[in-house]
Design a protein around this motif. Structure first.
Motif, short mmCIF file in Angstrom:
data_model
loop_
_atom_site.label_atom_id
_atom_site.label_comp_id
_atom_site.label_asym_id
_atom_site.label_seq_id
_atom_site.Cartn_x
_atom_site.Cartn_y
_atom_site.Cartn_z
N THR A 337 11.17 -1.05 -3.82
CA THR A 337 10.46 -2.40 -3.76
C THR A 337 11.22 -3.23 -2.89
O THR A 337 12.34 -3.54 -2.50
N PHE A 338 10.17 -4.36 -2.14
CA PHE A 338 10.55 -4.91 -1.17
C PHE A 338 9.97 -6.68 -1.24
O PHE A 338 8.76 -6.47 -2.08
N GLN A 339 10.70 -7.54 -0.84
CA GLN A 339 10.20 -8.81 -0.92
C GLN A 339 9.90 -9.15 0.68
O GLN A 339 10.69 -8.73 1.65
N LEU A 340 8.92 -9.91 0.97
CA LEU A 340 8.62 -10.23 2.44
C LEU A 340 9.01 -11.68 2.46
O LEU A 340 8.53 -12.58 1.75
N ASN A 341 10.01 -11.80 3.38
CA ASN A 341 10.34 -13.15 3.64
C ASN A 341 9.97 -13.83 5.02
O ASN A 341 9.86 -12.96 5.92
N ILE A 351 -0.91 -10.92 -2.60
CA ILE A 351 -1.87 -10.58 -3.60
C ILE A 351 -2.04 -9.02 -3.59
O ILE A 351 -2.22 -8.61 -2.30
N LYS A 352 -1.99 -8.23 -4.51
CA LYS A 352 -2.28 -6.86 -4.23
C LYS A 352 -3.67 -6.51 -4.53
O LYS A 352 -4.38 -6.75 -5.44
N THR A 366 -4.12 -17.20 -8.10
CA THR A 366 -3.83 -16.56 -9.26
C THR A 366 -3.47 -15.21 -9.17
O THR A 366 -4.22 -14.53 -8.30
N GLY A 367 -2.51 -14.60 -9.72
CA GLY A 367 -2.11 -13.26 -9.56
C GLY A 367 -1.41 -12.68 -8.63
O GLY A 367 -1.01 -11.53 -8.25
N ALA A 368 -0.72 -13.78 -7.57
CA ALA A 368 0.12 -13.60 -6.83
C ALA A 368 1.58 -12.95 -7.18
O ALA A 368 2.01 -13.31 -8.34
N VAL A 369 2.05 -12.08 -6.45
CA VAL A 369 3.26 -11.39 -6.58
C VAL A 369 4.27 -11.69 -5.75
O VAL A 369 3.83 -12.11 -4.54
N ASP A 370 5.52 -11.53 -5.96
CA ASP A 370 6.61 -11.99 -4.68
C ASP A 370 7.36 -10.67 -4.39
O ASP A 370 8.41 -10.50 -3.87
N SER A 371 6.47 -9.33 -4.56
CA SER A 371 7.27 -8.12 -4.17
C SER A 371 6.31 -6.97 -4.03
O SER A 371 4.96 -7.18 -4.88
N PHE A 372 6.40 -6.09 -3.64
CA PHE A 372 5.63 -4.76 -3.41
C PHE A 372 6.32 -3.23 -3.50
O PHE A 372 7.31 -3.44 -3.22
N THR A 373 5.69 -2.82 -4.02
CA THR A 373 6.52 -1.28 -4.12
C THR A 373 5.86 -0.12 -3.63
O THR A 373 4.67 0.00 -3.41
N THR A 374 6.45 0.63 -2.62
CA THR A 374 5.80 1.72 -1.84
C THR A 374 5.36 2.89 -2.83
O THR A 374 5.79 3.05 -4.00
N VAL A 375 4.51 3.70 -2.44
CA VAL A 375 3.73 4.81 -3.08
C VAL A 375 3.71 6.12 -2.02
O VAL A 375 3.98 5.80 -0.63
N GLY A 376 3.54 7.23 -2.73
CA GLY A 376 3.68 8.41 -1.84
C GLY A 376 2.37 8.64 -1.22
O GLY A 376 2.11 9.52 -0.22
N ALA A 377 1.45 7.62 -1.65
CA ALA A 377 -0.21 8.04 -1.13
C ALA A 377 -0.18 7.62 0.34
O ALA A 377 -1.23 8.16 1.08
N GLY A 378 0.54 6.74 0.98
CA GLY A 378 0.40 6.48 2.32
C GLY A 378 1.20 5.10 2.66
O GLY A 378 2.31 4.62 1.84
N LYS A 379 1.09 4.49 4.11
CA LYS A 379 1.95 3.51 4.35
C LYS A 379 1.32 2.25 3.59
O LYS A 379 0.21 2.04 3.11
N ILE A 380 2.29 1.16 3.29
CA ILE A 380 1.85 -0.12 2.71
C ILE A 380 1.34 -1.00 3.99
O ILE A 380 2.12 -1.23 4.99
N ILE A 381 0.10 -1.64 3.86
CA ILE A 381 -0.45 -2.62 4.79
C ILE A 381 -0.23 -3.81 4.37
O ILE A 381 -0.67 -4.16 3.13
N ARG A 391 11.14 -10.84 7.58
CA ARG A 391 11.87 -10.05 7.05
C ARG A 391 11.53 -9.08 5.84
O ARG A 391 10.91 -9.75 4.87
N LEU A 392 11.95 -7.70 5.62
CA LEU A 392 11.71 -6.99 4.50
C LEU A 392 13.05 -6.86 3.80
O LEU A 392 14.01 -6.33 4.43
N VAL A 393 13.04 -7.42 2.79
CA VAL A 393 14.36 -7.26 1.95
C VAL A 393 14.10 -6.21 0.84
O VAL A 393 13.20 -6.38 -0.20
N GLU A 394 14.86 -5.15 0.64
CA GLU A 394 14.72 -4.17 -0.40
C GLU A 394 15.50 -4.55 -1.51
O GLU A 394 16.65 -4.62 -1.35
#
Length: 463
Positions: A337-341, A351-352, A366-381, A391-394
């Protein structure tokens, strides 16, 4: 009362003049006036203001007021100061009114009178079908006013010695140029970059000209830009008085229009630039591939227009690949899980869109989040970022892996090639019962026992 007497006298003189003996240079209706550089689609009208008779030697002229213009040249009329009318109704031009500026003002005043009073023209109006010239034919000798819907500057001339007169369109052509600001710098150009949610500043420079008529600035924004109607400002002009901004009821596809009041345009005495500024927000519809276009155009007169002037606001994306440091194939690793700064350390809302795609939120979306989580299906865009440093903060590592201590720097560049690769190290396995760790303890203990026996035997022998 004086005006009535004057008008009566002029009318009587006009009637008498019809019977005066004079030798015209040419037969009535043999004159023509050509307007060069006539503008396509504009309307040109010609009015006979003064009737004219000339002797055979072309040395004596007698001007009298045309019946349609008696009021204009009367004591209360706008043309009274330019001429002197004697008791017989003959007209002479005042010497102090022969300058170019005076003639320009006279023409504008006469054109206004013709419009306001719906004065009949000498011949039918002409609307050119192409840029070039137009000709008014079959004109009687006289003093003529030619008006153009292209502007308020009128043309006045007489035809005693020149039965085929020529005159140039006097209304100069305005200009328009549009630019966009790069972030909050002083740099303006045709292209800039921004992230979703950013305010984008625009500037339009309009080269206004004297004689301006029906100036309207049209602006079209693509869907990825949200116009801020309250942001419109024009230096040295007052909104609601000198100009109005319209955003609704438009049928030409424009986002908004700025219409300049004719009373302001009539005050223009020399060419100068107007600076129009306004802003828009880059929204969630921003096109990553082509950017967002914003174009403006100025129309005037009946049919005049500049060319469209265009700017493009671009936004970008980058990809995140999380993988096991021991994996040479760098397969995507799920569960990080990362935050984007931003560069200042502020956490950016996202927004996911899907498991592998996020975009920057547009304000308090509405629906905004402050982090994203990586998945095994591919790279996160991550879409909708600026050409800037992030900066990406894990904040959470996958199960069995160590959380990264330092943030990962992301430098976004143009194109679709930026992939941030982040490796995760798994933790070191600690010893447990029945494992190698116990064996080590056994070995160490055995060595100690043997050592003790050797020491005991040695001491006994010595004793």
């Amino acid at each position: 009362m004086k005006l009535l007497k004057k008008l009566t006298s002029l009318l009587a003189t006009f009637i008498v003049s019809l019977f005066m003996v004079a030798t015209p240079v040419m037969a009535a209706g043999d004159n023509s006036i050509t307007v060069n550089e006539a503008k396509k689609g504009e309307t040109y009208n010609i009015y006979k203001m003064l009737d004219l008779k000339v002797n055979a030697d072309k040395t004596a002229y007698s001007y009298t007021i045309n019946v349609n213009w008696i009021e204009f040249f009367g004591e209360e009329g706008a043309g009274a100061t330019y001429v002197t009318i004697d008791n017989q109704g003959y007209v002479t031009w005042n010497e102090d009114k022969k300058s170019a500026a005076n003639m320009e003002n006279f023409g504008k005043a006469a054109a206004h009178f013709a419009r306001a009073n719906k004065v009949s023209g000498a011949v039918d109006a002409i609307k050119p079908t192409s840029d070039g010239s137009i000709t008014f034919s079959n004109l009687e000798s006289g003093y003529y006013l030619i008006t153009s819907s292209n502007g308020t500057l009128a043309m006045v001339l007489t035809t005693p010695k020149n039965p085929s007169a020529k005159v140039n369109e006097k209304n100069p052509t305005p200009s328009l140029d549009k630019s966009v600001q790069e972030d909050s710098t002083s740099k303006w150009g045709k292209e800039n970059s921004a992230q979703i949610g950013d305010t984008v500043n625009f500037k339009v420079t309009i080269g206004v000209q004297k004689g301006a008529k029906n100036y309207v600035m049209h602006d079209v924004m693509e869907d990825g830009l949200t116009f801020n109607a309250n942001s419109v400002a024009i230096k040295e002009l007052t909104k609601g008085t000198d100009y109005t901004v319209t955003t609704s009821g438009l049928t030409d596809g424009c986002t908004f229009e700025i219409r300049f009041d004719q009373s302001y345009l009539d005050k223009i005495t020399e060419a100068h630039d107007l600076e129009v500024t306004y802003s828009a927000v880059l929204n969630e519809k921003a096109d990553i591939t082509n950017g967002e276009k914003n174009e403006a155009i100025l129309t005037w007169g009946d049919n005049g227009s500049t060319k469209w002037s265009e700017t493009v606001t671009k936004t970008y994306q980058f990809k995140v690949l999380k993988y096991d440091a021991k994996d040479n194939e760098k397969k995507p690793l799920a569960g990080a899980t990362f935050q984007l700064n931003d560069a200042a350390g502020n956490v950016l809302k996202l927004i996911k869109v899907s498991d592998t795609e996020y975009r920057l939120a547009n304000g308090e979306e509405t629906g905004a989040v402050d982090s994203f989580t990586t998945v095994g299906a591919g790279k996160i865009i991550i879409k909708g970022v600026d050409l800037d440093q992030y900066r990406l903060v894990e904040t959470k590592a996958p199960a069995g892996y160590n959380t990264l201590k330092d943030a990962t720097v992301v430098n976004v560049t143009a194109g679709d090639t930026v992939t941030v690769e982040i490796a995760n190290q798994s933790g070191v396995e600690l010893p447990s019962t029945g494992g190698m760790g116990t064996t080590l303890f056994y070995v160490a203990g055995g060595i100690l026992v043997i050592g003790a026996i050797v020491l005991l035997v040695t001491r006994k022998r010595m004793n």
